[in-house]
Enzyme design. Sequence first.
Site, PDB file in Angstrom:
ATOM      1  N   GLU A 145       7.784  -2.519   5.922  1.00 39.19           N
ATOM      2  CA  GLU A 145       7.679  -2.543   7.381  1.00 39.19           C
ATOM      3  C   GLU A 145       6.254  -2.699   7.904  1.00 39.19           C
ATOM      4  O   GLU A 145       5.889  -2.034   8.865  1.00 39.19           O
ATOM      5  CB  GLU A 145       8.304  -1.257   7.924  1.00 39.19           C
ATOM      6  CG  GLU A 145       7.563   0.052   7.556  1.00 39.19           C
ATOM      7  CD  GLU A 145       7.995   0.701   6.247  1.00 39.19           C
ATOM      8  OE1 GLU A 145       8.474  -0.014   5.354  1.00 39.19           O
ATOM      9  OE2 GLU A 145       7.836   1.929   6.131  1.00 39.19           O
TER      10      GLU A 145
ATOM     11  N   HIS B 218      16.482  -2.946   8.966  1.00 38.03           N
ATOM     12  CA  HIS B 218      15.842  -1.721   8.471  1.00 38.03           C
ATOM     13  C   HIS B 218      14.333  -1.756   8.736  1.00 38.03           C
ATOM     14  O   HIS B 218      13.775  -0.819   9.308  1.00 38.03           O
ATOM     15  CB  HIS B 218      16.126  -1.572   6.979  1.00 38.03           C
ATOM     16  CG  HIS B 218      15.495  -0.370   6.346  1.00 38.03           C
ATOM     17  ND1 HIS B 218      16.158   0.829   6.195  1.00 38.03           N
ATOM     18  CD2 HIS B 218      14.250  -0.175   5.850  1.00 38.03           C
ATOM     19  CE1 HIS B 218      15.341   1.700   5.624  1.00 38.03           C
ATOM     20  NE2 HIS B 218      14.168   1.120   5.400  1.00 38.03           N
ATOM     21  N   GLU B 219      13.701  -2.840   8.354  1.00 43.07           N
ATOM     22  CA  GLU B 219      12.235  -2.910   8.535  1.00 43.07           C
ATOM     23  C   GLU B 219      11.879  -2.932  10.019  1.00 43.07           C
ATOM     24  O   GLU B 219      10.889  -2.326  10.430  1.00 43.07           O
ATOM     25  CB  GLU B 219      11.653  -4.119   7.794  1.00 43.07           C
ATOM     26  CG  GLU B 219      12.009  -4.213   6.300  1.00 43.07           C
ATOM     27  CD  GLU B 219      11.878  -2.921   5.508  1.00 43.07           C
ATOM     28  OE1 GLU B 219      11.073  -2.057   5.883  1.00 43.07           O
ATOM     29  OE2 GLU B 219      12.618  -2.771   4.503  1.00 43.07           O
TER      30      GLU B 219
ATOM     31  N   TYR C 230      16.615   8.453   1.892  1.00 44.14           N
ATOM     32  CA  TYR C 230      17.288   7.427   2.694  1.00 44.14           C
ATOM     33  C   TYR C 230      18.690   7.883   3.102  1.00 44.14           C
ATOM     34  O   TYR C 230      19.012   8.013   4.274  1.00 44.14           O
ATOM     35  CB  TYR C 230      17.442   6.120   1.892  1.00 44.14           C
ATOM     36  CG  TYR C 230      16.174   5.369   1.626  1.00 44.14           C
ATOM     37  CD1 TYR C 230      15.287   5.770   0.631  1.00 44.14           C
ATOM     38  CD2 TYR C 230      15.851   4.226   2.346  1.00 44.14           C
ATOM     39  CE1 TYR C 230      14.122   5.053   0.364  1.00 44.14           C
ATOM     40  CE2 TYR C 230      14.694   3.503   2.087  1.00 44.14           C
ATOM     41  CZ  TYR C 230      13.840   3.928   1.096  1.00 44.14           C
ATOM     42  OH  TYR C 230      12.694   3.213   0.842  1.00 44.14           O
TER      43      TYR C 230
ATOM     44  N   CYS D 230       0.792  -1.244   0.000  1.00 44.31           N
ATOM     45  CA  CYS D 230       0.000   0.000   0.000  1.00 44.31           C
ATOM     46  C   CYS D 230       0.815   1.282   0.000  1.00 44.31           C
ATOM     47  O   CYS D 230       0.320   2.326  -0.426  1.00 44.31           O
ATOM     48  CB  CYS D 230      -0.964   0.006   1.184  1.00 44.31           C
ATOM     49  SG  CYS D 230      -2.313  -1.183   0.970  1.00 44.31           S
TER      50      CYS D 230
ATOM     51  N   LYS E 166      15.050  -2.829  -7.065  1.00 40.51           N
ATOM     52  CA  LYS E 166      16.450  -2.489  -6.840  1.00 40.51           C
ATOM     53  C   LYS E 166      17.362  -3.260  -7.793  1.00 40.51           C
ATOM     54  O   LYS E 166      18.468  -2.820  -8.094  1.00 40.51           O
ATOM     55  CB  LYS E 166      16.812  -2.810  -5.385  1.00 40.51           C
ATOM     56  CG  LYS E 166      18.195  -2.390  -5.000  1.00 40.51           C
ATOM     57  CD  LYS E 166      18.551  -2.784  -3.582  1.00 40.51           C
ATOM     58  CE  LYS E 166      19.942  -2.266  -3.241  1.00 40.51           C
ATOM     59  NZ  LYS E 166      20.430  -2.809  -1.969  1.00 40.51           N
TER      60      LYS E 166
ATOM     61  N   GLU F 188      12.399   7.412   6.186  1.00 42.74           N
ATOM     62  CA  GLU F 188      13.513   6.605   5.673  1.00 42.74           C
ATOM     63  C   GLU F 188      14.890   7.055   6.161  1.00 42.74           C
ATOM     64  O   GLU F 188      15.757   6.223   6.412  1.00 42.74           O
ATOM     65  CB  GLU F 188      13.462   6.539   4.148  1.00 42.74           C
ATOM     66  CG  GLU F 188      12.185   5.877   3.596  1.00 42.74           C
ATOM     67  CD  GLU F 188      11.958   4.437   4.066  1.00 42.74           C
ATOM     68  OE1 GLU F 188      12.898   3.790   4.569  1.00 42.74           O
ATOM     69  OE2 GLU F 188      10.802   3.955   3.935  1.00 42.74           O
TER      70      GLU F 188
ATOM     71  N   HIS G 102      11.912   0.553  11.423  1.00 38.56           N
ATOM     72  CA  HIS G 102      10.704   1.330  11.109  1.00 38.56           C
ATOM     73  C   HIS G 102       9.641   1.215  12.207  1.00 38.56           C
ATOM     74  O   HIS G 102       8.749   2.056  12.288  1.00 38.56           O
ATOM     75  CB  HIS G 102      10.087   0.843   9.795  1.00 38.56           C
ATOM     76  CG  HIS G 102      10.592   1.533   8.561  1.00 38.56           C
ATOM     77  ND1 HIS G 102      10.564   2.902   8.397  1.00 38.56           N
ATOM     78  CD2 HIS G 102      11.106   1.026   7.413  1.00 38.56           C
ATOM     79  CE1 HIS G 102      11.044   3.206   7.192  1.00 38.56           C
ATOM     80  NE2 HIS G 102      11.387   2.090   6.575  1.00 38.56           N
TER      81      HIS G 102
ATOM     82  N   ARG H 113      12.287  -7.557  -7.740  1.00 39.41           N
ATOM     83  CA  ARG H 113      12.714  -6.477  -6.842  1.00 39.41           C
ATOM     84  C   ARG H 113      13.283  -5.338  -7.681  1.00 39.41           C
ATOM     85  O   ARG H 113      14.248  -5.522  -8.430  1.00 39.41           O
ATOM     86  CB  ARG H 113      13.771  -7.019  -5.877  1.00 39.41           C
ATOM     87  CG  ARG H 113      14.205  -6.024  -4.840  1.00 39.41           C
ATOM     88  CD  ARG H 113      15.160  -6.668  -3.854  1.00 39.41           C
ATOM     89  NE  ARG H 113      15.657  -5.692  -2.892  1.00 39.41           N
ATOM     90  CZ  ARG H 113      16.617  -5.923  -2.021  1.00 39.41           C
ATOM     91  NH1 ARG H 113      17.189  -7.114  -1.977  1.00 39.41           N
ATOM     92  NH2 ARG H 113      17.014  -4.994  -1.186  1.00 39.41           N
TER      93      ARG H 113
ATOM     94  N   ASP I 266       5.591   7.518  -6.221  1.00 39.64           N
ATOM     95  CA  ASP I 266       6.390   6.435  -6.822  1.00 39.64           C
ATOM     96  C   ASP I 266       7.402   6.990  -7.822  1.00 39.64           C
ATOM     97  O   ASP I 266       8.443   6.383  -8.059  1.00 39.64           O
ATOM     98  CB  ASP I 266       5.489   5.409  -7.533  1.00 39.64           C
ATOM     99  CG  ASP I 266       4.723   4.549  -6.538  1.00 39.64           C
ATOM    100  OD1 ASP I 266       5.192   4.396  -5.392  1.00 39.64           O
ATOM    101  OD2 ASP I 266       3.640   4.049  -6.899  1.00 39.64           O
TER     102      ASP I 266
HETATM  103  N1  BES Z   1       9.093   1.471   3.271  1.00 38.34           N
HETATM  104  C1  BES Z   1      10.112   1.034   2.397  1.00 38.34           C
HETATM  105  C2  BES Z   1       9.596   0.487   1.101  1.00 38.34           C
HETATM  106  C3  BES Z   1       8.722   1.436   0.317  1.00 38.34           C
HETATM  107  C4  BES Z   1       9.009   2.778   0.237  1.00 38.34           C
HETATM  108  C5  BES Z   1       7.620   0.951  -0.348  1.00 38.34           C
HETATM  109  C6  BES Z   1       8.179   3.634  -0.489  1.00 38.34           C
HETATM  110  C7  BES Z   1       6.805   1.798  -1.064  1.00 38.34           C
HETATM  111  C8  BES Z   1       7.081   3.154  -1.129  1.00 38.34           C
HETATM  112  C9  BES Z   1      11.025  -0.002   3.041  1.00 38.34           C
HETATM  113  O1  BES Z   1      11.228   0.205   4.405  1.00 38.34           O
HETATM  114  C10 BES Z   1      12.378   0.135   2.420  1.00 38.34           C
HETATM  115  O2  BES Z   1      12.927   1.193   2.524  1.00 38.34           O
HETATM  116  N2  BES Z   1      12.896  -0.926   1.825  1.00 38.34           N
HETATM  117  C11 BES Z   1      14.221  -0.929   1.266  1.00 38.34           C
HETATM  118  C12 BES Z   1      15.137  -1.625   2.226  1.00 38.34           C
HETATM  119  C13 BES Z   1      16.504  -1.055   2.375  1.00 38.34           C
HETATM  120  C14 BES Z   1      16.602   0.423   2.508  1.00 38.34           C
HETATM  121  C15 BES Z   1      17.295  -1.745   3.452  1.00 38.34           C
HETATM  122  C16 BES Z   1      14.170  -1.666  -0.068  1.00 38.34           C
HETATM  123  O3  BES Z   1      13.093  -2.119  -0.442  1.00 38.34           O
HETATM  124  O4  BES Z   1      15.158  -1.772  -0.744  1.00 38.34           O
HETATM  125 ZN    ZN Z   2      12.426   1.920   4.766  1.00 38.64          ZN
END
Ligand code: BES
Ligand code: ZN
Length: 584
Positions: free
Chosen positions: A261, A285-286, A373, A128, A539, A308, A289, A537, A365
């Site tokens: 998280e 990290h999670e 971060y 979400c 990333k 973040e 949060h 993913r 997004d």
């Molecule tokens: N809350 C984020 C993921 C997120 C951010 C989903 C914005 C949708 C919109 C989560 O805590 C996060 O930052 N995940 C990172 C982990 C990393 C920084 C260790 C990720 O997904 O890479």
């Molecule tokens: Zn995060």
Amino acid sequence: MARLDPHSFCDDAQPQITTLDWHVTVDFERQVLRGTAALTFAAAGGGPLDLDTRDLRIHAVSTLGGAPVAYVLHAADPVLGARLSLMMPEGTVGVRITYETSPEASALQWLTPRQTQGGVHPFLFSQCQAIHARSVVPLQDTPRVRIRYTAELFVPAALKALMAAAFVSREVRGELAIERWEMPQSIPPYLFAFAVGDLVSRELGPRSRVWAEPGIVEAAAWEFEQADHMLSAAEALFGPYPWDRFDVLNMPPSFPYGGMENPRLTFLTPTLLAGDRSLVNVLAHELAHSWTGNLVSNANAEHFWLNEGFTVYAERRIQEVLEGAEIGALHEALGRRSLDEALADFADRPALTHLRTDLTGVDPDEAYSQVPYEKGFLFLKTLERHLGRPAFDAFLKRYIETFGFQSITTDQFVSFTRGALPGALEAIDADAWIDGPGIPPNAPAADSARLAALTSQGDTPPDTAQAAAWTPAEWQLWLQHLAEAPERVDCAALDARFALTRSTNYEVLVAWLELGVLAGYAPAVDRAAEVVGQVGRMKYLRPLYRALTRTEAGRARAVECFERFAAGYHPIARQVVGGIVRPK
Ligand code: BES
Ligand code: ZN
């Protein structure tokens, strides 16, 4: 009347929702949820109520007492979705909305059995954050409004439903199971979360268990074994854990993030299952949060750095306790590299490199990057350096205590800090950090013996002893350094010695494939084309597709892969990759 969140139709002059009672049937055949959402207000009210929705079909609206309520579903805004305006009789304490979601709901991914580990049962999950809850439930989809909820999900009896909430009961009625859940702590709507699939669990400690598909639950239990221990370490740093449980759910490969998280039930990508526990910083990290984000939440996406930046800082503090300062410094250096890349990407949109952003008309997004971060982390580290650790730690605890279960703006952070630490923000030139572009000159640099050794290593490959001692973070840093001049690298020789194309650590693998693709090393191109079909993913998808599109040999391959795999990607990932492969 005021709209305080650029991403919500919520009007603060109207009644505020405090509870949601959600009853839905999960229909895997039609890929929709249908049922009712009963919303209760903080105080009885009447007149107009504006709710957020996206791609919902509204069947009926009534008061909780059953009186019909007139409504208009407005035309959809491309970023915000469609405003649902109700006109309520005076004295209304709540409303019940009968509705169904769309198969295209932006928060949901419906997976076929083939897209799961086991291959037999379908899977459904929600994601979400930031503004997708509205595609699942009509509500005031802004973190300014915190809600508690109860839920009843009707799912196929062969499947288990999980929510980021407390389990109440499960009852089997013929072919269906009714799963009842309840969330006793108040949450911003972006933390509303659930998953349905063939899921089993293993205990990790008194307050945590891991959920996964049966075929990988043992691997997940091994990888995340430290969860409960981490939780205690985090409590020592940030104060008591207020969410009772810290369970984790190992997600299907198409999960678009590293982790999410969701309170009481963190969602994690299966790419963390490296078999060496080297990627548990994502778990840290999670977990972090739980304090920074879930307890103290950003008031809206313009203050995302409060979530973040604080969480990356907190993550690295947990990591330092568990793995020591040397490993922490390597991760800081990786973070700095990713920040420099993000800044380069935003060269033509420098306003998105401020900590506080103006996101009017901008999809969160689209604004997403490593800036909140890693720049947020550096800002807090600058403050920590200025104050000294003991004073900073006391400040952090007070910040969390003061704003617990609230959603705050950057201004609130600033005025709290001014009061708690007179002169500190001026001393570190906080204005330049918060409302200026790029990285201010007083940013601290990561510093450790291992980092220094790596720097003096230059382009030279590690000898056998070094290679055995290097952590995945060191491999990543070294490979990223090589990728600055890929034409100079003999990829075949490196691969012959270190079998990098076969690495089972996704962080190392993707750093290597990026380099290999840019260097035109054919086995890396092949493996990259395979990986983008195995994981969703973002990333990893982002750098791999980018590297492919940047080379002559890879460009056609990238288009081919996207056409083949797009249907299996999460809607958000599909959009991101589409932008890389077919730029406007
Ligand atoms: N809350 C984020 C993921 C997120 C951010 C989903 C914005 C949708 C919109 C989560 O805590 C996060 O930052 N995940 C990172 C982990 C990393 C920084 C260790 C990720 O997904 O890479
Ligand atoms: Zn995060």
